[in-house]
Design a protein around this motif. Structure first.
Motif, short mmCIF file in Angstrom:
data_model
loop_
_atom_site.label_atom_id
_atom_site.label_comp_id
_atom_site.label_asym_id
_atom_site.label_seq_id
_atom_site.Cartn_x
_atom_site.Cartn_y
_atom_site.Cartn_z
N ARG A 37 -108.21 -17.91 69.04
CA ARG A 37 -109.28 -16.55 69.91
C ARG A 37 -109.13 -15.08 69.08
O ARG A 37 -110.63 -14.32 68.62
CB ARG A 37 -108.75 -16.64 71.15
CG ARG A 37 -110.29 -15.28 72.19
CD ARG A 37 -109.61 -15.11 73.29
NE ARG A 37 -109.43 -16.75 74.46
CZ ARG A 37 -108.79 -17.07 75.78
NH1 ARG A 37 -108.16 -15.50 76.28
NH2 ARG A 37 -109.23 -18.30 76.36
N TYR A 38 -108.16 -14.82 68.97
CA TYR A 38 -107.71 -13.81 67.67
C TYR A 38 -108.74 -13.81 67.24
O TYR A 38 -109.43 -12.70 66.03
CB TYR A 38 -106.84 -13.20 67.16
CG TYR A 38 -106.06 -12.93 66.54
CD1 TYR A 38 -107.10 -11.22 66.24
CD2 TYR A 38 -106.22 -13.28 65.04
CE1 TYR A 38 -106.52 -10.25 65.19
CE2 TYR A 38 -105.75 -12.24 64.13
CZ TYR A 38 -106.15 -10.94 64.31
OH TYR A 38 -106.21 -10.06 63.00
N LEU A 39 -108.67 -15.15 65.72
CA LEU A 39 -109.02 -15.18 64.76
C LEU A 39 -110.73 -15.56 64.55
O LEU A 39 -111.39 -14.94 64.03
CB LEU A 39 -108.83 -16.61 64.75
CG LEU A 39 -107.14 -16.76 63.74
CD1 LEU A 39 -107.03 -18.16 62.37
CD2 LEU A 39 -107.06 -15.82 62.33
N ARG A 40 -111.00 -15.54 65.65
CA ARG A 40 -113.23 -16.06 65.91
C ARG A 40 -113.48 -13.89 66.11
O ARG A 40 -114.27 -13.94 65.16
CB ARG A 40 -113.01 -16.80 67.31
CG ARG A 40 -114.58 -16.63 67.72
CD ARG A 40 -115.40 -18.19 68.35
NE ARG A 40 -114.08 -18.95 68.22
CZ ARG A 40 -113.53 -19.99 68.58
NH1 ARG A 40 -113.07 -19.43 69.33
NH2 ARG A 40 -113.01 -20.95 68.56
N TRP A 41 -112.22 -13.52 66.54
CA TRP A 41 -113.07 -12.37 67.06
C TRP A 41 -112.61 -11.84 65.72
O TRP A 41 -113.63 -10.76 65.88
CB TRP A 41 -112.02 -11.50 68.01
CG TRP A 41 -112.64 -11.42 69.36
CD1 TRP A 41 -112.03 -12.52 70.86
CD2 TRP A 41 -114.10 -11.37 69.99
NE1 TRP A 41 -112.89 -13.01 71.22
CE2 TRP A 41 -114.09 -11.50 71.74
CE3 TRP A 41 -114.22 -10.60 69.98
CZ2 TRP A 41 -114.79 -11.82 72.46
CZ3 TRP A 41 -116.15 -10.27 71.21
CH2 TRP A 41 -115.73 -10.62 72.20
#
Length: 360
Positions: A249-253
Motif C-alpha cells: 500500500r505504501y509503495l502504491r502511494w
C-alpha cells in the motif's frame, strides 16, 4: 562514492556517455550470469566460503579500480567488483532473512537503512577528498582496506546452514520451478523496474547535474549527497511505518507521488531541481526493500535461491543503463532520463491489489 565521482572519472579517463553506460551495464550482465550459480551453491551448504571469498575479491577489485589507467582496466575492475558484490553482499542479506523469516519487510527496511548510510557517506567523503586535493583514487584504496576489515569481522559470525543438506541439482530445479510461478515473476519484474528511480537514476544523477544543470563536479557530488540523505531519512522512517502500514500500500502511494515529482524535476529551473531532489529521495524509500522482502516471503527457506532468481531477472535490468547511455549520446541526457518514469508507472500497474497479512 563512485556514482558521485562519475564526472571526475570521465574527465580523468576521457569517457563518453556510451562508455559510461557500458561500464555500468556490462559488469552487471556478467554478474547476472555468475551470481545465480553462487547463490544456489549457498543454499547447497557453501555459503560461508562464498561470502568470505566474495569479500576478498571485492577488496581486490577496489584496488584495481584505484589504479586503472583507462577504460579497459576499469571495465575489468568493475566486472570483478559487481560479481563479488553478489557473493559478499547479497548472500549476507539472504542470511539475515533466514535469521528472522517472519520479519522480512522490516528487516529489509533495516538493511536498506544501513546501506543508505554508505550511500550518503560516499559523496561526502568524495567532497572531502576533493577539498584535500586527493581525488577519487585514494578513496577506492581506503574502501579496499575497510572491506578487508569487514571480512575479518565476518569470519567470526555464524552462518546458519540449511536444516537438511541439499544437492546442487535439487536446488537448481527449485529455482527453475520458482521462475514459472507468477507471484515470483511479478516481484522480479517490480524489482527491476523500480530500480530505474534507484540505482539507475543515481548512476546518471551527477552527470545530469553537471551537464544539464551546469553544476561543478564538487557541487554535483554534494547534490547527490542531498538526494542520498533524503533517501536515508526516508529509509529510517520506513522502519516504524511498516509496523502500521502494509508495504505494498505504501509503495502504491509513493509511486503515484514520484510520477508527479519526477517530471517536475526534469522540467524545473536549475535551482528548483535541487530542491526537488529531497522529495525524490524521500519517496524512493522502500522501492527495493518491500519488493525484495516480498520475493523472500514467496520462497520461504530458500533465501539463496531467491537471490539466484533475482540475479537471473537482473539480466534485463542491467541493460537499462546501457540503453540510457546510448540514448543520451544521441538525444541528450535530459531526454534520456524521461525513460525512468517507467519505474513509478510499473509499480502502479504491477503491484498486487490484494496481499497477505503483513509480516514483521
Amino acid at each position: 562514492m563512485r556514482e558521485a565521482a562519475w564526472p571526475l572519472i570521465r574527465a580523468d579517463l576521457g569517457l563518453t556517455y556510451a562508455s559510461i553506460g557500458v561500464l555500468i551495464a556490462v559488469p552487471n550482465l556478467v554478474a547476472s550470469a555468475v551470481e545465480p550459480g553462487l547463490a544456489l551453491l549457498a543454499d547447497a551448504g557453501k555459503r560461508r566460503g562464498i561470502v568470505l571469498g566474495g569479500g576478498v575479491a571485492f577488496a581486490a577489485a577496489l584496488v584495481l579500480t584505484a589504479v586503472s589507467p583507462g577504460f579497459g582496466a576499469l571495465l575489468a575492475a568493475f566486472v570483478v567488483l559487481c560479481s563479488a558484490s553478489g557473493a559478499f553482499v547479497a548472500l549476507s542479506q539472504a542470511t539475515l532473512m533466514d535469521l528472522h523469516p517472519d520479519a522480512h519487510e522490516r528487516n529489509m527496511a533495516r538493511w536498506v537503512v544501513a546501506g543508505s548510510v554508505g550511500v550518503v557517506a560516499g559523496p561526502l567523503l568524495l567532497a572531502g577528498a576533493r577539498a584535500a586535493g586527493w581525488g577519487w583514487r585514494p578513496l577506492m584504496l581506503g574502501f579496499a582496506a575497510l572491506t578487508l576489515a569487514i571480512v575479518a569481522f565476518a569470519r567470526r559470525l555464524p552462518f546458519r546452514r540449511n536444516a537438511e543438506p541439499r544437492r546442487f541439482a535439487h536446488v537448481a530445479r527449485d529455482a527453475v520451478r520458482a521462475l514459472r510461478r507468477w507471484p515470483v515473476v511479478r516481484w522480479l519484474v517490480v524489482l527491476q523496474l523500480s530500480d530505474l528511480m534507484g540505482d539507475v537514476f543515481l548512476g546518471f544523477l551527477a552527470l545530469y547535474l553537471v551537464d544539464v544543470a551546469s553544476l561543478s563536479p564538487v557541487q554535483a557530488g554534494l547534490a547527490v549527497a542531498l538526494w542520498s540523505g533524503a533517501g536515508l531519512a526516508g529509509d529510517a522512517l520506513l522502519v516504524p511505518l511498516l509496523a502500521r502500514v502494509r508495504g505494498v500500500r505504501y509503495l502504491r502511494w509513493s509511486a503515484a507521488a514520484v510520477a508527479i515529482v519526477f517530471p517536475a524535476f526534469l522540467l524545473a529551473p536549475n535551482g528548483i531541481k535541487l530542491a526537488l531532489l529531497v522529495p525524490l529521495g524521500l519517496l524512493n524509500a522502500g522501492w527495493y526493500a518491500v519488493p525484495q522482502a516480498g520475493l523472500y516471503s514467496e520462497m520461504p527457506g530458500a533465501s539463496g535461491t531467491a537471490v539466484a532468481v533475482a540475479d537471473v531477472a537482473s539480466f534485463v535490468g542491467t541493460l537499462f543503463p546501457l540503453a540510457i547511455g546510448l540514448l543520451a549520446q544521441r538525444a541528450g541526457l535530459q531526454a534520456a532520463l524521461w525513460t525512468l518514469l517507467l519505474g513509478p508507472l510499473a509499480l502502479l500497474t504491477l503491484l498486487p491489489r490484494s496481499e497477505p497479512v503483513a509480516k514483521g
